[in-house]
Design a protein around this motif. Structure first.
Motif, PDB file in Angstrom:
ATOM      1  N   ARG A   6       0.809  -1.218   0.000  1.00  0.00           N
ATOM      2  CA  ARG A   6       0.000   0.000   0.000  1.00  0.00           C
ATOM      3  C   ARG A   6       0.842   1.269   0.000  1.00  0.00           C
ATOM      4  O   ARG A   6       0.298   2.377   0.029  1.00  0.00           O
ATOM      5  CB  ARG A   6      -0.948  -0.015   1.206  1.00  0.00           C
ATOM      6  N   GLY A   7       2.135   1.106   0.024  1.00  0.00           N
ATOM      7  CA  GLY A   7       3.013   2.262  -0.035  1.00  0.00           C
ATOM      8  C   GLY A   7       2.973   3.136   1.202  1.00  0.00           C
ATOM      9  O   GLY A   7       3.190   4.351   1.122  1.00  0.00           O
ATOM     10  N   PHE A   8       2.683   2.543   2.344  1.00  0.00           N
ATOM     11  CA  PHE A   8       2.633   3.318   3.591  1.00  0.00           C
ATOM     12  C   PHE A   8       4.054   3.675   4.033  1.00  0.00           C
ATOM     13  O   PHE A   8       4.938   2.807   4.078  1.00  0.00           O
ATOM     14  CB  PHE A   8       1.951   2.517   4.700  1.00  0.00           C
ATOM     15  N   GLU A   9       4.265   4.926   4.333  1.00  0.00           N
ATOM     16  CA  GLU A   9       5.560   5.381   4.846  1.00  0.00           C
ATOM     17  C   GLU A   9       5.455   5.517   6.363  1.00  0.00           C
ATOM     18  O   GLU A   9       4.933   6.495   6.882  1.00  0.00           O
ATOM     19  CB  GLU A   9       5.950   6.710   4.207  1.00  0.00           C
ATOM     20  N   VAL A  10       5.928   4.505   7.043  1.00  0.00           N
ATOM     21  CA  VAL A  10       5.832   4.453   8.504  1.00  0.00           C
ATOM     22  C   VAL A  10       7.148   3.967   9.074  1.00  0.00           C
ATOM     23  O   VAL A  10       8.014   3.453   8.349  1.00  0.00           O
ATOM     24  CB  VAL A  10       4.689   3.512   8.962  1.00  0.00           C
ATOM     25  N   THR A  11       7.307   4.130  10.390  1.00  0.00           N
ATOM     26  CA  THR A  11       8.453   3.575  11.112  1.00  0.00           C
ATOM     27  C   THR A  11       8.019   2.242  11.698  1.00  0.00           C
ATOM     28  O   THR A  11       7.138   2.184  12.567  1.00  0.00           O
ATOM     29  CB  THR A  11       8.900   4.520  12.235  1.00  0.00           C
ATOM     30  N   ALA A  12       8.624   1.159  11.212  1.00  0.00           N
ATOM     31  CA  ALA A  12       8.195  -0.179  11.606  1.00  0.00           C
ATOM     32  C   ALA A  12       9.255  -0.849  12.467  1.00  0.00           C
ATOM     33  O   ALA A  12      10.439  -0.841  12.129  1.00  0.00           O
ATOM     34  CB  ALA A  12       7.903  -1.028  10.379  1.00  0.00           C
ATOM     35  N   THR A  13       8.810  -1.408  13.569  1.00  0.00           N
ATOM     36  CA  THR A  13       9.667  -2.231  14.433  1.00  0.00           C
ATOM     37  C   THR A  13       9.100  -3.632  14.409  1.00  0.00           C
ATOM     38  O   THR A  13       8.149  -3.958  15.136  1.00  0.00           O
ATOM     39  CB  THR A  13       9.693  -1.666  15.868  1.00  0.00           C
ATOM     40  N   PRO A  19       2.300  12.470  10.826  1.00  0.00           N
ATOM     41  CA  PRO A  19       3.539  11.699  10.849  1.00  0.00           C
ATOM     42  C   PRO A  19       4.467  12.200  11.955  1.00  0.00           C
ATOM     43  O   PRO A  19       4.338  13.357  12.389  1.00  0.00           O
ATOM     44  CB  PRO A  19       4.121  11.960   9.450  1.00  0.00           C
ATOM     45  N   PRO A  20       5.393  11.365  12.432  1.00  0.00           N
ATOM     46  CA  PRO A  20       5.591  10.002  11.929  1.00  0.00           C
ATOM     47  C   PRO A  20       4.609   9.016  12.542  1.00  0.00           C
ATOM     48  O   PRO A  20       4.197   9.161  13.684  1.00  0.00           O
ATOM     49  CB  PRO A  20       7.016   9.707  12.354  1.00  0.00           C
ATOM     50  N   VAL A  21       4.247   8.000  11.758  1.00  0.00           N
ATOM     51  CA  VAL A  21       3.400   6.899  12.216  1.00  0.00           C
ATOM     52  C   VAL A  21       4.292   5.685  12.423  1.00  0.00           C
ATOM     53  O   VAL A  21       5.142   5.377  11.572  1.00  0.00           O
ATOM     54  CB  VAL A  21       2.289   6.585  11.194  1.00  0.00           C
ATOM     55  N   SER A  22       4.123   5.003  13.555  1.00  0.00           N
ATOM     56  CA  SER A  22       4.963   3.860  13.888  1.00  0.00           C
ATOM     57  C   SER A  22       4.116   2.608  14.043  1.00  0.00           C
ATOM     58  O   SER A  22       2.973   2.668  14.509  1.00  0.00           O
ATOM     59  CB  SER A  22       5.747   4.122  15.181  1.00  0.00           C
ATOM     60  N   VAL A  23       4.709   1.478  13.638  1.00  0.00           N
ATOM     61  CA  VAL A  23       4.090   0.167  13.798  1.00  0.00           C
ATOM     62  C   VAL A  23       5.074  -0.698  14.579  1.00  0.00           C
ATOM     63  O   VAL A  23       6.238  -0.841  14.162  1.00  0.00           O
ATOM     64  CB  VAL A  23       3.762  -0.486  12.444  1.00  0.00           C
ATOM     65  N   ARG A  24       4.618  -1.264  15.673  1.00  0.00           N
ATOM     66  CA  ARG A  24       5.510  -2.031  16.536  1.00  0.00           C
ATOM     67  C   ARG A  24       4.905  -3.395  16.803  1.00  0.00           C
ATOM     68  O   ARG A  24       3.727  -3.497  17.195  1.00  0.00           O
ATOM     69  CB  ARG A  24       5.735  -1.285  17.857  1.00  0.00           C
ATOM     70  N   ALA A  44       0.779   3.770  16.194  1.00  0.00           N
ATOM     71  CA  ALA A  44       0.715   5.077  16.855  1.00  0.00           C
ATOM     72  C   ALA A  44       1.023   6.175  15.863  1.00  0.00           C
ATOM     73  O   ALA A  44       1.796   5.983  14.913  1.00  0.00           O
ATOM     74  CB  ALA A  44       1.695   5.123  18.027  1.00  0.00           C
ATOM     75  N   ASP A  45       0.390   7.322  16.063  1.00  0.00           N
ATOM     76  CA  ASP A  45       0.692   8.495  15.244  1.00  0.00           C
ATOM     77  C   ASP A  45       1.103   9.638  16.139  1.00  0.00           C
ATOM     78  O   ASP A  45       1.067   9.530  17.377  1.00  0.00           O
ATOM     79  CB  ASP A  45      -0.508   8.870  14.367  1.00  0.00           C
ATOM     80  N   SER A  46       1.465  10.752  15.535  1.00  0.00           N
ATOM     81  CA  SER A  46       1.942  11.921  16.289  1.00  0.00           C
ATOM     82  C   SER A  46       0.983  13.091  16.169  1.00  0.00           C
ATOM     83  O   SER A  46       1.388  14.249  16.291  1.00  0.00           O
ATOM     84  CB  SER A  46       3.337  12.324  15.797  1.00  0.00           C
ATOM     85  N   GLY A  47      -0.277  12.793  15.923  1.00  0.00           N
ATOM     86  CA  GLY A  47      -1.269  13.851  15.789  1.00  0.00           C
ATOM     87  C   GLY A  47      -1.793  14.327  17.126  1.00  0.00           C
ATOM     88  O   GLY A  47      -1.217  14.045  18.183  1.00  0.00           O
TER      89      GLY A  47
END
Length: 457
Positions: A330-337, A368-373, A386-389
């Motif tokens: 889906r082309g999501f630009e996120v920070t993934a752990t 942004p940034p949106v993170s996936v852990r 999580a997001d930073s909104g």
């Protein structure tokens, strides 16, 4: 305190009060009557014996005369004492004569008094002997007689009063138990029917007995339950019709949407060659066709959940790989752990839907940034997005997973269908897990998916 116990206590209290009032009043009246009659008889008997000694001798009485008088009036059970001019004679113990009784007799009156003597209660009767003219002879006569038989009768009355009161209490408790049982049986039936009604059994009814107030309550409950059953049945029928309509319409729309999608794909390929307005219209049609297709697919998925036909196609998968593929496709630009080696038995397609909806929602409505852990906590698979909104307003949190609910509903139109988070929540529930929305302490929304690993469901 239960109603049964309160009724029993009320009956017991009433019986005690009634027994004390009736038996106590009867005991007091009978005791006074017995004591008064005994005292009157003693006075009459003493007076009669003294009258048998008249006429008195003209000379002043000596000790021998006083002894004779005391012997005549003493009787078989008692003793007597005669006094005159400071001389006394007789077998009676003079210490039992109280100053009050002596002063009363000295005044020329007949007196009597109960006194303790020889381990019991005795009666002392005192009076003056009169001469033929009615004047005082100067001789005082005191008679001491036992009062034991009367006291025994009074004690027997007291015992009978206690026995009657105890029997009345037992009878009242038995009647209270029977009355409580009769009164509480309809209440118990009503409670059970209300409990069944609360559990969803709309056929629950209460048997109507008699024509009292409880019967009226039971009749009202039955009519209310019948009305509720009717209305709930109508609502269920309408809900089933609505679901069937949505399912039918969604399936019917798939065929024309497939044709529209094919056409818009061709138009999208030719938009570069179209004039300005025509190109914009072609791109708009393509975008809206994709939105409509997504909405129809979501509606079809929701109808599967409602009808109970949604099922898991479980597979032993590498969770990090599934999540990475979702983000990449889906082309999501996120920070993934995403630590490797985390395997679980899941439905990869439904996990893809959950992650795609959560990340897409965070990118659209957060910042942004949106993170996936990804992690494993206490034998459960945990995925946090999580997001930073600004986070979710407090009034939105309880409804965030509701269908067609949009936090930005004040806007005229938004890209989402309002079903994405609801579908994600249903897929989490289908896995036996939970999906929770919250706000991070530092700001931003946090969605936490927790799914039990294999063998923990």
């Amino acid at each position: 305190m239960t109603l049964r116990l309160r009724l029993l206590l009320a009956f017991a209290f009433l019986s005690v009060v009634t027994a004390v009032a009736v038996a106590g009043a009867g005991y007091v009246r009978a005791r006074d009557a017995i004591v008064q009659r005994a005292q009157d008889n003693a006075v009459i008997e003493t007076t009669t014996r003294i009258e048998q000694l008249y006429p008195l001798p003209a000379r002043p009485p000596d000790a021998l005369a006083l002894e004779r008088i005391a012997g005549k009036v003493s009787g078989r059970e008692g003793s007597a004492l005669a006094r005159a001019n400071g001389v006394s004679a007789g077998s009676m113990d003079s210490s039992v004569i109280t100053p009050e009784l002596r002063s009363l007799v000295s005044a020329g009156r007949v007196g009597w008094q109960r006194v303790p003597y020889a381990g019991g209660v005795w009666l002392v009767v005192g009076m003056q002997m009169r001469v033929s003219g009615g004047g005082s002879s100067g001789i005082e006569v005191y008679v001491l007689r036992p009062f034991t038989s009367e006291i025994q009768v009074v004690d027997e009355l007291a015992r009978n009063a206690w026995l009657i009161g105890g029997a009345g209490l037992v009878l009242a408790l038995a009647m209270g138990f029977l009355a409580a049982r009769g009164v509480l049986r309809p209440v118990r039936d009503l409670r059970m029917a209300a409990w069944r009604l609360g559990q969803g059994d709309l056929t629950a009814r209460v048997p109507v007995r008699g024509r009292d107030e409880l019967a009226s309550v039971a009749t009202t409950f039955n009519s209310t339950a019948a009305s509720l059953e009717h209305h709930v049945g109508e609502l269920r029928r309408m809900e089933a019709d609505a679901r069937r309509f949505v399912a039918d319409v969604s399936h019917e729309l798939r065929t024309p949407l497939a044709a529209m999608t094919a056409v818009t794909d061709v138009l999208d390929a030719e938009t570069a060659a179209l004039p300005g307005v025509a190109g914009q219209a072609a791109r708009l049609v393509n975008r809206e066709t994709q939105n409509l297709t997504r909405l129809v697919n979501d509606l079809i998925e929701v109808t599967r959940f409602d009808s109970g036909t949604a099922a898991l196609a479980l597979d032993d998968v590498d969770v990090a790989e599934v999540v990475s593929r979702t983000l990449r496709m889906r082309g999501f630009e996120v920070t993934a752990t995403l630590p490797s080696g985390v395997r679980a038995r899941l439905d990869p397609r439904r996990l893809d839907v959950i992650v795609a909806n959560l990340v897409g929602n965070a990118l659209r409505h957060g910042a942004p940034p949106v993170s996936v852990r990804l992690s494993v906590v206490e034998s459960s698979l945990v995925i946090e997005v999580a997001d930073s909104g600004p986070g979710l307003p407090e009034d939105v949190l309880p409804h965030v997973f509701a269908r067609f609910y949009k936090a930005d509903s004040a806007r005229g139109r938004s890209e989402g269908s309002g079903l994405g988070l609801a579908i994600a929540w249903e897929n989490a529930r289908l896995h036996g897990g939970t999906l929770i929305a919250a706000n991070r302490p530092g700001g931003g929304a946090l969605f936490t998916l927790r799914v039990p690993l294999e063998g923990e469901r």
